[in-house]
Write a protein that holds these residues in place. Structure first.
Motif, PDB file in Angstrom:
ATOM      1  N   PHE A  33       8.648   7.882  13.298  1.00  0.00           N
ATOM      2  CA  PHE A  33       8.829   6.998  14.437  1.00  0.00           C
ATOM      3  C   PHE A  33       8.876   5.525  14.045  1.00  0.00           C
ATOM      4  O   PHE A  33       9.542   4.724  14.659  1.00  0.00           O
ATOM      5  N   GLN A  34       8.088   5.173  13.042  1.00  0.00           N
ATOM      6  CA  GLN A  34       7.968   3.768  12.678  1.00  0.00           C
ATOM      7  C   GLN A  34       8.593   3.594  11.312  1.00  0.00           C
ATOM      8  O   GLN A  34       7.934   3.789  10.322  1.00  0.00           O
ATOM      9  N   GLU A  73       0.485  10.685   9.443  1.00  0.00           N
ATOM     10  CA  GLU A  73       1.342   9.694   8.811  1.00  0.00           C
ATOM     11  C   GLU A  73       2.788  10.157   8.780  1.00  0.00           C
ATOM     12  O   GLU A  73       3.704   9.406   9.080  1.00  0.00           O
ATOM     13  N   LEU A  89       4.173   9.661  12.117  1.00  0.00           N
ATOM     14  CA  LEU A  89       4.365   8.240  12.396  1.00  0.00           C
ATOM     15  C   LEU A  89       5.514   7.670  11.595  1.00  0.00           C
ATOM     16  O   LEU A  89       6.263   6.835  12.076  1.00  0.00           O
ATOM     17  N   THR A 132       3.022   5.477  24.688  1.00  0.00           N
ATOM     18  CA  THR A 132       4.443   5.619  25.038  1.00  0.00           C
ATOM     19  C   THR A 132       4.706   6.977  25.677  1.00  0.00           C
ATOM     20  O   THR A 132       5.348   7.081  26.720  1.00  0.00           O
ATOM     21  N   TRP A 171      -3.531  -0.148  11.948  1.00  0.00           N
ATOM     22  CA  TRP A 171      -2.557   0.932  11.838  1.00  0.00           C
ATOM     23  C   TRP A 171      -2.890   2.072  12.784  1.00  0.00           C
ATOM     24  O   TRP A 171      -2.020   2.714  13.357  1.00  0.00           O
ATOM     25  N   PRO A 207       8.412  10.276  21.797  1.00  0.00           N
ATOM     26  CA  PRO A 207       8.540   8.884  22.222  1.00  0.00           C
ATOM     27  C   PRO A 207       9.999   8.422  22.091  1.00  0.00           C
ATOM     28  O   PRO A 207      10.603   8.582  21.043  1.00  0.00           O
ATOM     29  N   ILE A 230       0.808  -1.201   0.000  1.00  0.00           N
ATOM     30  CA  ILE A 230       0.000   0.000   0.000  1.00  0.00           C
ATOM     31  C   ILE A 230       0.857   1.274   0.000  1.00  0.00           C
ATOM     32  O   ILE A 230       0.370   2.381  -0.171  1.00  0.00           O
ATOM     33  N   PHE A 275       6.998   2.052   7.888  1.00  0.00           N
ATOM     34  CA  PHE A 275       5.549   2.075   7.993  1.00  0.00           C
ATOM     35  C   PHE A 275       4.996   3.226   7.185  1.00  0.00           C
ATOM     36  O   PHE A 275       4.807   4.326   7.690  1.00  0.00           O
ATOM     37  N   THR A 276       4.802   3.026   5.901  1.00  0.00           N
ATOM     38  CA  THR A 276       4.487   4.153   5.032  1.00  0.00           C
ATOM     39  C   THR A 276       3.029   4.201   4.589  1.00  0.00           C
ATOM     40  O   THR A 276       2.633   5.025   3.802  1.00  0.00           O
ATOM     41  N   MET A 277       2.258   3.314   5.117  1.00  0.00           N
ATOM     42  CA  MET A 277       0.837   3.264   4.771  1.00  0.00           C
ATOM     43  C   MET A 277       0.139   4.554   5.198  1.00  0.00           C
ATOM     44  O   MET A 277       0.445   5.117   6.228  1.00  0.00           O
ATOM     45  N   GLN A 335       5.758   7.823  29.578  1.00  0.00           N
ATOM     46  CA  GLN A 335       6.916   8.661  29.903  1.00  0.00           C
ATOM     47  C   GLN A 335       6.498   9.761  30.876  1.00  0.00           C
ATOM     48  O   GLN A 335       7.197  10.079  31.826  1.00  0.00           O
TER      49      GLN A 335
END
Lengths: 110, 166
Positions: free
Chosen positions: B144-145, B138, B141, A91, A81, B47, A11, B148-150, A95
């Motif tokens: 951070f991830q 996105e 995110l 998270t 997701w 985070p 995707i 994870f490009t969705m 913290q």
């Protein structure tokens, strides 16, 4: 290690996302899908193949034609997701819990 | 530390609204400080292993916080927040946007509405985010991830179409 295509990789490509959107509205044949894009029929076929491999779309034979439609169950998996965003917040807040605990201790020591 | 602290997270895709409620085991004034003072914000708003570095923060109506989330490799993602309303220890509102290192905001941003209340030493924070762009989320995110490009955008569209078909 086994390399396997996953739904998120599939995707990540804008053309594949566009294909998904197209066939989410109605099931389509490879030809009608290809007509919507300014790329070659082969390129579109390759994208469809990847989407099929990771089970985001399903094939269905109707007469002589193959129709592609969206696999709703798999799409719901992607809903996970959203959970990722939630996890990041968790998270951060965990913290903050620690920071607050430290601040409380400092306050009591004064 | 108490483990039964409330945490709710609701995404309403149609109105692009995210509602988050979280309880903290601390008195209101402490939690308020944690959300409004730069030296405390920098201790928790990125985070781990990312860290938050606030370049400046002026917590008054019309004031701004300009800060970066910094990766262990030194990659910086700048954000700018403008405080639009402040009712001490009760509520504050801000506009939140990504920015470049020269403070140019990527508009339009999202609106964040924070509410604070305390009961029996537990402070509840309710955050409502309006007009959150899922693209923007996105981007955040993605930092951070890795891998994870969705996009949530496509998910939003797909779910809308799928729910109409049912």
């Amino acid at each position: 290690m086994e390399t396997r295509r996953d739904a998120f990789q599939a995707i990540a490509d804008p053309t594949r996302r566009a294909i998904l959107l197209l066939i989410a509205a109605q099931s389509m044949t490879p030809n009608t899908i290809a007509e919507e894009f300014h790329t070659s029929r082969q390129a579109v076929s390759k994208h469809i193949q990847i989407l099929t491999e990771c089970e985001l779309v399903k094939q269905e034979k109707k007469g002589r034609e193959i129709y592609y439609h969206i696999n709703g169950n798999k799409i719901n998996e992607i809903d996970k997701w959203v959970e990722q965003f939630k996890k990041i917040l968790e998270t951060q807040f965990a913290q903050l819990d620690k920071v607050l605990l430290t601040l409380k201790k400092q306050k009591n020591e004064k | 530390m108490k483990n039964n602290l409330q945490f709710d997270f609701t995404v309403t895709k149609a109105t692009k609204t995210v509602i988050i409620t979280r309880e903290f085991d601390a008195e209101l004034s402490l939690v308020w400080d944690a959300f409004t003072k730069q030296e405390i914000l920098d201790q928790w708003t990125a985070p781990a292993p990312w860290v938050s570095k606030t370049k400046y923060m002026n917590f008054i109506v019309g004031g701004k916080r300009f800060y970066a989330m910094v990766s262990p490799e030194g990659q910086e993602r700048w954000l700018i927040q403008e405080f639009t309303s402040i009712s001490p220890k009760t509520n504050f509102k801000m506009l939140n946007a990504f920015a470049d290192k020269d403070e140019n905001a990527e508009l339009p941003g999202s609106e964040w509405d924070y509410n604070f209340s305390e009961q029996n030493g537990i402070t509840k924070v309710s955050i409502t985010i309006f007009n959150e762009s899922f693209d923007r989320m996105e981007q955040l995110l993605e930092g951070f991830q890795q891998g994870f490009t969705m996009t949530l955008n496509i998910l939003e569209n797909l779910l809308a179409i799928l729910s109409k078909r049912q």
